[in-house]
Design an enzyme around this catalytic site. Structure first.
Site, PDB file in Angstrom:
ATOM      1  N   HIS A 178     -16.819   0.043 -66.706  1.00  0.00           N
ATOM      2  CA  HIS A 178     -16.657  -1.393 -66.446  1.00  0.00           C
ATOM      3  C   HIS A 178     -15.924  -2.034 -67.629  1.00  0.00           C
ATOM      4  O   HIS A 178     -16.296  -1.835 -68.794  1.00  0.00           O
ATOM      5  CB  HIS A 178     -18.038  -2.022 -66.252  1.00  0.00           C
ATOM      6  N   CYS A 193     -21.583  -7.212 -61.927  1.00  0.00           N
ATOM      7  CA  CYS A 193     -20.529  -6.283 -62.369  1.00  0.00           C
ATOM      8  C   CYS A 193     -20.826  -4.835 -61.975  1.00  0.00           C
ATOM      9  O   CYS A 193     -19.931  -3.993 -62.013  1.00  0.00           O
ATOM     10  CB  CYS A 193     -20.332  -6.384 -63.878  1.00  0.00           C
ATOM     11  N   ASN A 229     -12.383  -9.347 -67.681  1.00  0.00           N
ATOM     12  CA  ASN A 229     -13.527  -8.821 -66.940  1.00  0.00           C
ATOM     13  C   ASN A 229     -13.511  -9.409 -65.521  1.00  0.00           C
ATOM     14  O   ASN A 229     -13.797 -10.588 -65.339  1.00  0.00           O
ATOM     15  CB  ASN A 229     -14.814  -9.204 -67.685  1.00  0.00           C
TER      16      ASN A 229
HETATM   17  O1  UT7 Z   1     -19.827  -7.835 -67.374  1.00  0.00           O
HETATM   18  C1  UT7 Z   1     -20.875  -8.071 -68.239  1.00  0.00           C
HETATM   19  C2  UT7 Z   1     -20.667  -9.415 -68.813  1.00  0.00           C
HETATM   20  N1  UT7 Z   1     -20.568  -9.660 -70.172  1.00  0.00           N
HETATM   21  C3  UT7 Z   1     -20.394  -8.827 -71.226  1.00  0.00           C
HETATM   22  O2  UT7 Z   1     -20.335  -7.656 -71.153  1.00  0.00           O
HETATM   23  C4  UT7 Z   1     -20.289  -9.480 -72.560  1.00  0.00           C
HETATM   24  C5  UT7 Z   1     -20.992  -8.715 -73.644  1.00  0.00           C
HETATM   25  N2  UT7 Z   1     -20.849  -9.376 -74.921  1.00  0.00           N
HETATM   26  C6  UT7 Z   1     -19.681  -9.460 -75.574  1.00  0.00           C
HETATM   27  O3  UT7 Z   1     -18.690  -8.906 -75.128  1.00  0.00           O
HETATM   28  C7  UT7 Z   1     -19.636 -10.194 -76.891  1.00  0.00           C
HETATM   29  O4  UT7 Z   1     -20.957 -10.519 -77.278  1.00  0.00           O
HETATM   30  C8  UT7 Z   1     -18.769 -11.493 -76.832  1.00  0.00           C
HETATM   31  C9  UT7 Z   1     -17.288 -11.111 -76.709  1.00  0.00           C
HETATM   32  C10 UT7 Z   1     -19.180 -12.339 -75.641  1.00  0.00           C
HETATM   33  C11 UT7 Z   1     -18.938 -12.296 -78.098  1.00  0.00           C
HETATM   34  O5  UT7 Z   1     -18.600 -11.508 -79.228  1.00  0.00           O
HETATM   35  P1  UT7 Z   1     -19.568 -11.452 -80.504  1.00  0.00           P
HETATM   36  O6  UT7 Z   1     -18.929 -10.579 -81.481  1.00  0.00           O
HETATM   37  O7  UT7 Z   1     -20.934 -11.061 -79.982  1.00  0.00           O
HETATM   38  O8  UT7 Z   1     -19.516 -12.947 -81.006  1.00  0.00           O
HETATM   39  P2  UT7 Z   1     -20.705 -13.988 -81.197  1.00  0.00           P
HETATM   40  O9  UT7 Z   1     -21.231 -14.429 -79.883  1.00  0.00           O
HETATM   41  O10 UT7 Z   1     -21.655 -13.444 -82.203  1.00  0.00           O
HETATM   42  O11 UT7 Z   1     -19.930 -15.198 -81.858  1.00  0.00           O
HETATM   43  C12 UT7 Z   1     -19.360 -15.098 -83.164  1.00  0.00           C
HETATM   44  C13 UT7 Z   1     -18.708 -16.409 -83.524  1.00  0.00           C
HETATM   45  C14 UT7 Z   1     -19.616 -17.615 -83.286  1.00  0.00           C
HETATM   46  O12 UT7 Z   1     -19.343 -18.531 -84.309  1.00  0.00           O
HETATM   47  P3  UT7 Z   1     -20.313 -18.639 -85.590  1.00  0.00           P
HETATM   48  O13 UT7 Z   1     -21.681 -18.989 -85.024  1.00  0.00           O
HETATM   49  O14 UT7 Z   1     -20.277 -17.295 -86.235  1.00  0.00           O
HETATM   50  O15 UT7 Z   1     -19.692 -19.729 -86.397  1.00  0.00           O
HETATM   51  C15 UT7 Z   1     -19.132 -18.186 -81.980  1.00  0.00           C
HETATM   52  O16 UT7 Z   1     -19.353 -19.576 -81.871  1.00  0.00           O
HETATM   53  O17 UT7 Z   1     -17.565 -16.609 -82.677  1.00  0.00           O
HETATM   54  C16 UT7 Z   1     -17.654 -17.923 -82.069  1.00  0.00           C
HETATM   55  N3  UT7 Z   1     -16.978 -17.842 -80.781  1.00  0.00           N
HETATM   56  C17 UT7 Z   1     -15.662 -18.025 -80.646  1.00  0.00           C
HETATM   57  N4  UT7 Z   1     -14.695 -18.297 -81.543  1.00  0.00           N
HETATM   58  C18 UT7 Z   1     -13.423 -18.398 -81.082  1.00  0.00           C
HETATM   59  C19 UT7 Z   1     -17.529 -17.568 -79.567  1.00  0.00           C
HETATM   60  N5  UT7 Z   1     -16.559 -17.575 -78.636  1.00  0.00           N
HETATM   61  C20 UT7 Z   1     -15.405 -17.857 -79.283  1.00  0.00           C
HETATM   62  C21 UT7 Z   1     -14.064 -17.965 -78.851  1.00  0.00           C
HETATM   63  N6  UT7 Z   1     -13.119 -18.234 -79.789  1.00  0.00           N
HETATM   64  N7  UT7 Z   1     -13.690 -17.804 -77.567  1.00  0.00           N
END
Ligand code: UT7
Length: 326
Positions: free
Chosen positions: A252, A111, A282
């Site tokens: 980004h 990225c 993204n």
């Molecule tokens: O270009 C660089 C590439 N990537 C990035 O910049 C990504 C950087 N990270 C992020 O943007 C965030 O960490 C995410 C958007 C990927 C995830 O958000 P988060 O607030 O960190 O969520 P999390 O990973 O802590 O997940 C929270 C909950 C989990 O469930 P439990 O364990 O709390 O029951 C996940 O299983 O959300 C669940 N979850 C979803 N639920 C519905 C994860 N993905 C999804 C989804 N829909 N698509």
């Protein structure tokens, strides 16, 4: 010699995939995706590859600049998703555009690819090696996504953005690329990966493998909100620039909340941080030049405006570039 950005262009595939569409294939919802990321829809390629998207963005940037293919000396494509292991996307773009005098190659910084590519072109132009270049950020991440993994498949989209850069004598203008900072930290390589597809090897007995994007989302989030502000502050300090002089931070587009956190750390209002993640998701190396093209085309940039472009991604890599609009 100074590097001026004299034209911008972008391209995204026609096919729109909404959050509701994804809720039909994995257990997710528009509410989860939009509140956690800011994304509402993304463009997904129906077979069009990175080269085709990059070439179209480049053609639009050349039209904007009024530059013909015979004038291009250098083509640098920041991409993690070239259509082939070889040839490079840049060589294929060269062939499509008929930029016969140019030399082309790709840069792999995920990225951050566009910032790394811009830095490369700027270095060549500053030192007088080349005069006119195409810098492209293009990615086709939809082909690397595991569409059954809700934690990654909702985040990404396909697209390409490009700028035409040209060397001008320093005294002709105060505008152009002022300075770029880039960095990488290989100790954190494992937090965001996509293994190469392998065909296996009869000597070692390994089997064919398919690689998908795998990410520790919160680690990437923490890295981004720490490293990007640090890099921007370093850029401001190294150029003797005050944040008040900056019209826009073109960041980004990975997550709306990452951009908000960066704004908070830098104590700037979100008015300074244009966003388009809601429409594209993204698109990796493409997010920054696509957003810059939007700002250019809808008249939000005026001569003399100072803008910082900043990205981060797999590697881990990061970078920021201070430019003054011509
Ligand atoms: O270009 C660089 C590439 N990537 C990035 O910049 C990504 C950087 N990270 C992020 O943007 C965030 O960490 C995410 C958007 C990927 C995830 O958000 P988060 O607030 O960190 O969520 P999390 O990973 O802590 O997940 C929270 C909950 C989990 O469930 P439990 O364990 O709390 O029951 C996940 O299983 O959300 C669940 N979850 C979803 N639920 C519905 C994860 N993905 C999804 C989804 N829909 N698509």
């Amino acid at each position: 010699m100074k590097t001026m950005i004299i034209g911008t262009g972008s391209y995204a595939p026609d096919r729109v995939v909404t959050n509701e569409d994804l809720a039909g294939i994995v257990e997710t919802s528009d509410e989860w995706i939009s509140t956690r990321t800011g994304i509402r829809e993304r463009r997904i390629s129906l077979g069009q590859g990175t080269t085709a998207m990059a070439a179209e963005a480049a053609r639009r940037a050349m039209e904007d600049a009024g530059v013909g293919p015979e004038e291009i000396d250098l083509i640098v494509v920041g991409t993690a998703t070239a259509d082939h292991c070889f040839p490079s996307a840049a060589c294929e773009v060269q062939g499509i555009l008929g930029a016969d005098r140019a030399v082309g190659y790709d840069i792999s910084a995920a990225c951050s690819g566009f910032i790394f590519a811009l830095n490369t072109a700027d270095s060549f132009i500053r030192s007088g090696v080349y005069r006119t270049g195409l810098v492209i950020g293009a990615d086709n991440l939809s082909k690397l996504v595991d569409w059954s993994d809700r934690s990654t498949c909702v985040l990404f989209g396909d697209g390409a953005g490009a700028v035409v850069v040209r060397g001008c004598e320093e005294q002709e203008t105060g505008s152009g690329v002022i300075r770029t900072e880039i960095g990488s930290d290989g100790r954190k390589a494992s937090v965001l990966t996509c293994r190469s597809r392998t065909m296996g090897n009869f000597l070692t007995g390994t089997k064919p493998e398919i690689g998908y994007i795998s990410m520790e989302g919160q680690e990437v989030f923490k890295f981004a909100v720490k490293k990007v502000p640090e890099c921007i502050e370093q850029l401001l300090s190294n150029t003797g620039t005050k944040m008040e002089e900056i019209k826009y931070l073109v960041l980004h587009q990975a997550n709306f909340r990452i951009c908000e956190s960066i704004a908070r750390r830098l104590k700037v209002s979100m008015d300074k941080i244009p966003m388009n993640i809601e429409c594209y998701g993204n698109t990796s190396g493409a997010t920054i030049p696509v957003l810059l093209d939007e700002l250019n085309r809808d008249g939000r940039l005026s001569s003399g405006d100072k803008v910082i472009l900043a990205g981060f991604g797999a590697g881990l890599t990061w970078g920021a570039s201070l430019i003054q609009w011509q």
